[in-house]
Design a protein around this motif. Structure first.
Motif, mmCIF file in Angstrom:
data_model
loop_
_atom_site.group_PDB
_atom_site.id
_atom_site.type_symbol
_atom_site.label_atom_id
_atom_site.label_comp_id
_atom_site.label_asym_id
_atom_site.label_seq_id
_atom_site.Cartn_x
_atom_site.Cartn_y
_atom_site.Cartn_z
ATOM 1 N N GLU A 158 31.256 30.442 37.265
ATOM 2 C CA GLU A 158 33.182 30.682 37.020
ATOM 3 C C GLU A 158 32.626 32.037 36.492
ATOM 4 O O GLU A 158 32.079 32.875 35.695
ATOM 5 N N ASN A 159 34.835 32.599 36.666
ATOM 6 C CA ASN A 159 34.710 33.820 36.848
ATOM 7 C C ASN A 159 33.582 34.976 36.699
ATOM 8 O O ASN A 159 33.191 36.027 36.702
ATOM 9 N N LEU A 160 32.904 35.566 37.972
ATOM 10 C CA LEU A 160 32.042 35.996 38.166
ATOM 11 C C LEU A 160 33.117 36.620 39.075
ATOM 12 O O LEU A 160 33.869 37.394 38.920
ATOM 13 N N GLN A 161 32.585 38.206 37.935
ATOM 14 C CA GLN A 161 33.364 39.687 37.852
ATOM 15 C C GLN A 161 31.897 41.067 38.330
ATOM 16 O O GLN A 161 31.348 41.103 37.910
ATOM 17 N N SER A 173 35.564 48.760 44.342
ATOM 18 C CA SER A 173 36.316 47.494 43.413
ATOM 19 C C SER A 173 35.967 47.191 42.860
ATOM 20 O O SER A 173 34.719 46.509 42.375
ATOM 21 N N HIS A 174 36.977 46.478 41.592
ATOM 22 C CA HIS A 174 36.330 45.124 40.937
ATOM 23 C C HIS A 174 36.722 43.895 41.580
ATOM 24 O O HIS A 174 38.113 43.526 42.498
ATOM 25 N N TYR A 195 40.067 40.817 45.130
ATOM 26 C CA TYR A 195 39.408 42.372 44.510
ATOM 27 C C TYR A 195 40.700 43.238 44.635
ATOM 28 O O TYR A 195 41.854 43.481 44.354
ATOM 29 N N ARG A 196 40.346 44.336 43.719
ATOM 30 C CA ARG A 196 41.103 45.131 42.478
ATOM 31 C C ARG A 196 40.581 46.248 42.463
ATOM 32 O O ARG A 196 40.284 46.964 42.359
ATOM 33 N N ASP A 197 41.732 47.251 43.237
ATOM 34 C CA ASP A 197 41.043 49.049 43.804
ATOM 35 C C ASP A 197 40.727 49.451 42.550
ATOM 36 O O ASP A 197 41.863 50.068 42.074
#
Length: 362
Positions: free
Chosen positions: A207-210, A142-143, A127-129
């Motif tokens: 792979e690399n789900l965002q 959240s990213h 998680y990135r706020d």
């Protein structure tokens, strides 16, 4: 067939003082007491708990939280008690109502290049706020990413929220939802809204789900449902959870139309319609017309840069050149303009409520 029990041990100095408190005041059952001639140990059970009260046990007395659907009746309405052995008792509501904090408005710009840390959260997701001050607790953005492809170690669960969005920006993810048939997959540009308390389970990711996840309020409870099995046997697309319908929006199928801001076009995810204007979600990109200065009266207006570059200008402020991975919040009444947009710019725009007024000025 074997039987296993778990007990929590608590200390006491005088067991005879604790027995009436745990049985009469807290309504627990005494299951065991010994030795008979000079009792040192008693075992109580109730409210999903089994306690072993033991004279001169080495542990501190600790705290017991009791959750009740009638907290004003339980223990004569007292919310805080102390047992004779020193154990603190906290009595709370079993299912407290959702509280939506009042928004504390602020102008927020969050850049990927600033290096905000990725935190490992639930089910191993990172998680990135995107809104560090959470606007006073009113929202969390959240990213979220899952770097490696494969099954996700998730369980059937639900969130006690007022609104929740999952928007895929890279890769794909499979999710099972209550009363929505079999696996649901979103790719980049697609989104779900998860109505309050809909049961679901994340199954597998590329792979690399965002994804971008929006939750209202910022702090909300996630509960595991051990009894529900997914997929559920029914497909009920018209079902509502607290007035909101499940939405699975496909980006490739959506038409583009004029946006609220001159200089942009948008595609609507139908979320405003299906949440009865609790929130609205749009994807926007530039057209050939010149952008204008504008204000809005939405309580919350959040934007995430999915691709390309754009300059965010604010009256009386230094401009911000934004690129993929950046995010911003514009408070109501603030005069701003989005300029110098690259041709490949795409923005994710989330507003609460979904119906609000934009005023453009020269």
């Amino acid at each position: 067939m074997t039987e296993t029990r778990a007990e929590i041990r608590l200390p006491t100095q005088e067991l005879r003082d604790d027995i009436p408190f745990f049985t009469r005041t807290l309504g627990m059952r005494m299951d065991m007491i010994y030795p008979a001639d000079n009792p040192r140990i008693a075992v109580f059970s109730g409210h999903g708990l089994r306690l072993r009260i033991e004279k001169d046990a080495p542990e501190p007395p600790g705290t017991i939280r009791i959750l009740s659907d009638a907290p004003d009746i339980f223990a004569n309405g007292k919310r805080r008690l102390t047992a004779p052995n020193g154990t603190r008792i906290e009595i709370e509501e079993l299912d407290p109502p959702l509280v939506l904090p009042q928004t504390i408005h602020s102008f927020v710009v969050r850049k990927l290049a600033d290096g905000a840390p990725w935190i490992v959260g639930r089910a191993g997701m990172q998680y990135r706020d995107l809104i560090p001050d959470r606007l006073g607790g009113s929202i969390i953005a959240s990213h979220i990413r899952i770097p490696d492809a494969g099954p996700v170690p998730d369980m059937v669960h639900y969130h006690k929220v007022g609104f929740q969005l999952i928007f895929c920006v890279s890769g794909w993810v499979d999710v099972l939802y209550e009363d929505q048939g079999g696996l649901r997959r979103i790719h980049a540009g697609d989104c779900f809204i998860q109505p309050p308390e809909i049961r679901h389970r994340v199954m597998e990711a590329s792979e690399n789900l965002q994804v971008i996840e929006i939750g209202v309020p910022a702090e909300h409870v996630t509960e595991v449902d051990h009894d529900m099995k997914l997929p559920s046997p029914h497909l009920r697309p018209e079902r509502e959870w607290q007035g909101q319908k499940f939405v699975h929006n496909f980006g490739n199928d959506a038409p583009w139309a004029p946006h609220r801001l001159t200089g942009f076009i948008a595609r609507d995810t139908t979320i405003a319609e299906n949440t009865k204007n609790v929130a609205g979600v749009w994807v926007t990109k530039p057209d050939e017309s010149a952008p204008q200065w504008a204000t809005h009266d939405a309580d919350i207006l959040f934007t995430y840069v999915m691709s390309g570059t754009v300059t965010l200008e604010g009256a009386g402020r230094e401009p911000h050149v934004l690129e993929q991975g950046d995010a911003f919040v514009i408070p109501p009444g603030m005069k701003t303009r989005l300029s110098a947009a690259s041709r490949n710019l795409e923005l994710l725009e989330v507003a609460l409520p979904g119906d609000f007024i934009t005023k453009e000025t020269p």
